[in-house]
Design a protein around this motif. Structure first.
Motif, PDB file in Angstrom:
ATOM      1  N   SER A  52       0.861  -1.184   0.000  1.00  0.00           N
ATOM      2  CA  SER A  52       0.000   0.000   0.000  1.00  0.00           C
ATOM      3  C   SER A  52       0.897   1.233   0.000  1.00  0.00           C
ATOM      4  CB  SER A  52      -0.926  -0.008   1.219  1.00  0.00           C
ATOM      5  OG  SER A  52      -0.175   0.052   2.408  1.00  0.00           O
ATOM      6  N   GLY A  53       0.304   2.382   0.262  1.00  0.00           N
ATOM      7  CA  GLY A  53       1.085   3.619   0.330  1.00  0.00           C
ATOM      8  C   GLY A  53       1.784   3.914  -0.976  1.00  0.00           C
ATOM      9  N   THR A  54       3.090   4.152  -0.917  1.00  0.00           N
ATOM     10  CA  THR A  54       3.851   4.460  -2.136  1.00  0.00           C
ATOM     11  C   THR A  54       3.915   3.268  -3.085  1.00  0.00           C
ATOM     12  OG1 THR A  54       5.928   3.935  -1.007  1.00  0.00           O
ATOM     13  CG2 THR A  54       5.271   6.253  -1.055  1.00  0.00           C
ATOM     14  N   ASP A  55       3.616   2.063  -2.583  1.00  0.00           N
ATOM     15  CA  ASP A  55       3.579   0.856  -3.422  1.00  0.00           C
ATOM     16  C   ASP A  55       2.144   0.498  -3.826  1.00  0.00           C
ATOM     17  OD1 ASP A  55       6.362   0.397  -3.281  1.00  0.00           O
ATOM     18  OD2 ASP A  55       6.127  -0.557  -1.312  1.00  0.00           O
ATOM     19  N   MET A  76     -10.658  11.724  -0.975  1.00  0.00           N
ATOM     20  CA  MET A  76     -10.632  12.755   0.051  1.00  0.00           C
ATOM     21  C   MET A  76      -9.187  12.909   0.505  1.00  0.00           C
ATOM     22  SD  MET A  76     -14.129  11.566   1.926  1.00  0.00           S
ATOM     23  CE  MET A  76     -14.233  12.911   3.067  1.00  0.00           C
ATOM     24  N   ALA A  77      -8.914  13.926   1.293  1.00  0.00           N
ATOM     25  CA  ALA A  77      -7.548  14.198   1.737  1.00  0.00           C
ATOM     26  C   ALA A  77      -6.887  12.922   2.236  1.00  0.00           C
ATOM     27  CB  ALA A  77      -7.551  15.260   2.822  1.00  0.00           C
ATOM     28  N   GLY A  78      -5.662  12.701   1.811  1.00  0.00           N
ATOM     29  CA  GLY A  78      -4.945  11.499   2.202  1.00  0.00           C
ATOM     30  C   GLY A  78      -3.489  11.589   1.794  1.00  0.00           C
ATOM     31  N   ALA A  79      -2.821  10.471   1.916  1.00  0.00           N
ATOM     32  CA  ALA A  79      -1.396  10.414   1.616  1.00  0.00           C
ATOM     33  C   ALA A  79      -1.167   9.599   0.342  1.00  0.00           C
ATOM     34  CB  ALA A  79      -0.648   9.835   2.816  1.00  0.00           C
ATOM     35  N   PHE A  80      -0.058   8.872   0.301  1.00  0.00           N
ATOM     36  CA  PHE A  80       0.316   8.183  -0.932  1.00  0.00           C
ATOM     37  C   PHE A  80      -0.601   7.021  -1.287  1.00  0.00           C
ATOM     38  CE2 PHE A  80       4.148  10.575  -0.002  1.00  0.00           C
ATOM     39  CZ  PHE A  80       4.376  11.147  -1.246  1.00  0.00           C
ATOM     40  N   GLY A  81      -1.277   6.406  -0.311  1.00  0.00           N
ATOM     41  CA  GLY A  81      -2.254   5.372  -0.627  1.00  0.00           C
ATOM     42  C   GLY A  81      -3.413   5.943  -1.416  1.00  0.00           C
ATOM     43  N   THR A  82      -3.882   7.102  -0.999  1.00  0.00           N
ATOM     44  CA  THR A  82      -4.958   7.786  -1.722  1.00  0.00           C
ATOM     45  C   THR A  82      -4.492   8.175  -3.118  1.00  0.00           C
ATOM     46  OG1 THR A  82      -5.804   8.646   0.373  1.00  0.00           O
ATOM     47  CG2 THR A  82      -6.537   9.759  -1.647  1.00  0.00           C
ATOM     48  N   SER A  83      -3.288   8.691  -3.195  1.00  0.00           N
ATOM     49  CA  SER A  83      -2.721   9.086  -4.484  1.00  0.00           C
ATOM     50  C   SER A  83      -2.641   7.900  -5.440  1.00  0.00           C
ATOM     51  CB  SER A  83      -1.328   9.684  -4.273  1.00  0.00           C
ATOM     52  OG  SER A  83      -0.751  10.074  -5.478  1.00  0.00           O
ATOM     53  N   SER A  84      -2.240   6.740  -4.931  1.00  0.00           N
ATOM     54  CA  SER A  84      -2.142   5.560  -5.796  1.00  0.00           C
ATOM     55  C   SER A  84      -3.522   5.091  -6.238  1.00  0.00           C
ATOM     56  CB  SER A  84      -1.360   4.441  -5.112  1.00  0.00           C
ATOM     57  OG  SER A  84      -2.022   3.957  -3.979  1.00  0.00           O
ATOM     58  N   GLU A  85      -4.526   5.200  -5.358  1.00  0.00           N
ATOM     59  CA  GLU A  85      -5.884   4.815  -5.765  1.00  0.00           C
ATOM     60  C   GLU A  85      -6.414   5.745  -6.853  1.00  0.00           C
ATOM     61  OE1 GLU A  85      -7.772   2.519  -1.990  1.00  0.00           O
ATOM     62  OE2 GLU A  85      -7.628   4.700  -1.810  1.00  0.00           O
ATOM     63  N   ASN A 104      -3.466  20.083  -3.073  1.00  0.00           N
ATOM     64  CA  ASN A 104      -2.278  19.607  -2.360  1.00  0.00           C
ATOM     65  C   ASN A 104      -2.611  18.695  -1.183  1.00  0.00           C
ATOM     66  OD1 ASN A 104      -0.382  20.983  -4.002  1.00  0.00           O
ATOM     67  ND2 ASN A 104      -0.979  22.880  -2.992  1.00  0.00           N
ATOM     68  N   GLU A 105      -3.901  18.504  -0.902  1.00  0.00           N
ATOM     69  CA  GLU A 105      -4.291  17.596   0.174  1.00  0.00           C
ATOM     70  C   GLU A 105      -4.098  16.137  -0.219  1.00  0.00           C
ATOM     71  OE1 GLU A 105      -7.838  19.147   2.666  1.00  0.00           O
ATOM     72  OE2 GLU A 105      -8.140  19.950   0.642  1.00  0.00           O
ATOM     73  N   ILE A 106      -3.814  15.884  -1.495  1.00  0.00           N
ATOM     74  CA  ILE A 106      -3.448  14.547  -1.974  1.00  0.00           C
ATOM     75  C   ILE A 106      -2.127  14.717  -2.721  1.00  0.00           C
ATOM     76  CG2 ILE A 106      -4.029  12.615  -3.502  1.00  0.00           C
ATOM     77  CD1 ILE A 106      -6.972  13.266  -3.066  1.00  0.00           C
ATOM     78  N   PRO A 107      -1.072  14.006  -2.293  1.00  0.00           N
ATOM     79  CA  PRO A 107       0.221  14.156  -2.970  1.00  0.00           C
ATOM     80  C   PRO A 107       0.147  13.764  -4.444  1.00  0.00           C
ATOM     81  CG  PRO A 107       0.395  12.644  -1.087  1.00  0.00           C
ATOM     82  CD  PRO A 107      -1.040  13.027  -1.231  1.00  0.00           C
ATOM     83  N   GLN A 108       0.776  14.563  -5.275  1.00  0.00           N
ATOM     84  CA  GLN A 108       0.906  14.276  -6.709  1.00  0.00           C
ATOM     85  C   GLN A 108      -0.440  14.045  -7.390  1.00  0.00           C
ATOM     86  OE1 GLN A 108       3.541  10.893  -6.621  1.00  0.00           O
ATOM     87  NE2 GLN A 108       5.268  12.099  -5.914  1.00  0.00           N
ATOM     88  N   LEU A 109      -1.462  14.778  -6.986  1.00  0.00           N
ATOM     89  CA  LEU A 109      -2.782  14.623  -7.598  1.00  0.00           C
ATOM     90  C   LEU A 109      -2.727  15.033  -9.063  1.00  0.00           C
ATOM     91  CD1 LEU A 109      -5.767  13.908  -7.123  1.00  0.00           C
ATOM     92  CD2 LEU A 109      -6.150  16.334  -6.627  1.00  0.00           C
ATOM     93  N   SER A 110      -3.206  14.178  -9.924  1.00  0.00           N
ATOM     94  CA  SER A 110      -3.201  14.439 -11.361  1.00  0.00           C
ATOM     95  C   SER A 110      -4.107  15.629 -11.692  1.00  0.00           C
ATOM     96  CB  SER A 110      -3.695  13.214 -12.118  1.00  0.00           C
ATOM     97  OG  SER A 110      -3.937  13.527 -13.478  1.00  0.00           O
ATOM     98  N   PRO A 111      -3.675  16.479 -12.613  1.00  0.00           N
ATOM     99  CA  PRO A 111      -4.536  17.583 -13.049  1.00  0.00           C
ATOM    100  C   PRO A 111      -5.772  17.095 -13.812  1.00  0.00           C
ATOM    101  CG  PRO A 111      -2.506  17.537 -14.334  1.00  0.00           C
ATOM    102  CD  PRO A 111      -2.363  16.506 -13.258  1.00  0.00           C
TER     103      PRO A 111
END
Length: 134
Positions: A52-55, A76-85, A104-111
């Motif tokens: 999970s997370g970054t993986d 919703m706001a989260g970390a790298f797990g949210t970003s990967s989903e 920015n509440e989700i890292p690396q959120l796609s435009p």
């Protein structure tokens, strides 16, 4: 996800059940990590998938199941797990929206992901996506 499960479970009346796709412990694929499942789930689906997370986009992540079983993804706001989903939702062509005040509440959120800050806007997105579903 604890807060989402708790909020849903405490909604009266509610339609549906709270389902959780559980990761496996990294040490033992037959057990879930400490803290899983959360107490508000009606149905816990255990997996052998530890990452999970970054993986979270790796094939050994439960995030694939989370996204492939969803008709719509609301991030919703989260970390790298949210970003990967979110990344997987885009990869698998699932309608996805971010319910945030700031991207920015989700890292690396796609435009490519719409960011909506009001619940009525998210509801309209969901209604529109469902009306176009096959």
């Amino acid at each position: 996800m604890d807060a989402v499960s708790e909020g849903f479970s405490q909604t009266v009346p509610r339609s549906g059940i709270a389902i959780g796709i559980l990761p496996a412990s990294k040490d033992d694929p037959s057990t879930a990590p400490v803290g899983y499942p959360n107490p508000w789930l009606d149905l816990a689906i255990r997996t052998h998938l530890p990452l999970s997370g970054t993986d979270g986009t790796d094939l050994r992540s439960r995030n694939h199941i989370n996204i492939l079983t969803a008709d719509i993804v609301i991030a919703m706001a989260g970390a790298f797990g949210t970003s990967s989903e979110v990344s997987l939702a885009l990869r698998y062509g699932r309608p996805v929206v971010a319910y945030l005040q700031d991207p920015n509440e989700i890292p690396q959120l796609s435009p490519l992901v719409p960011v909506l800050g009001r619940l009525d806007e998210v509801c309209a997105f969901v209604d529109d996506a469902l009306s176009r579903a096959p």
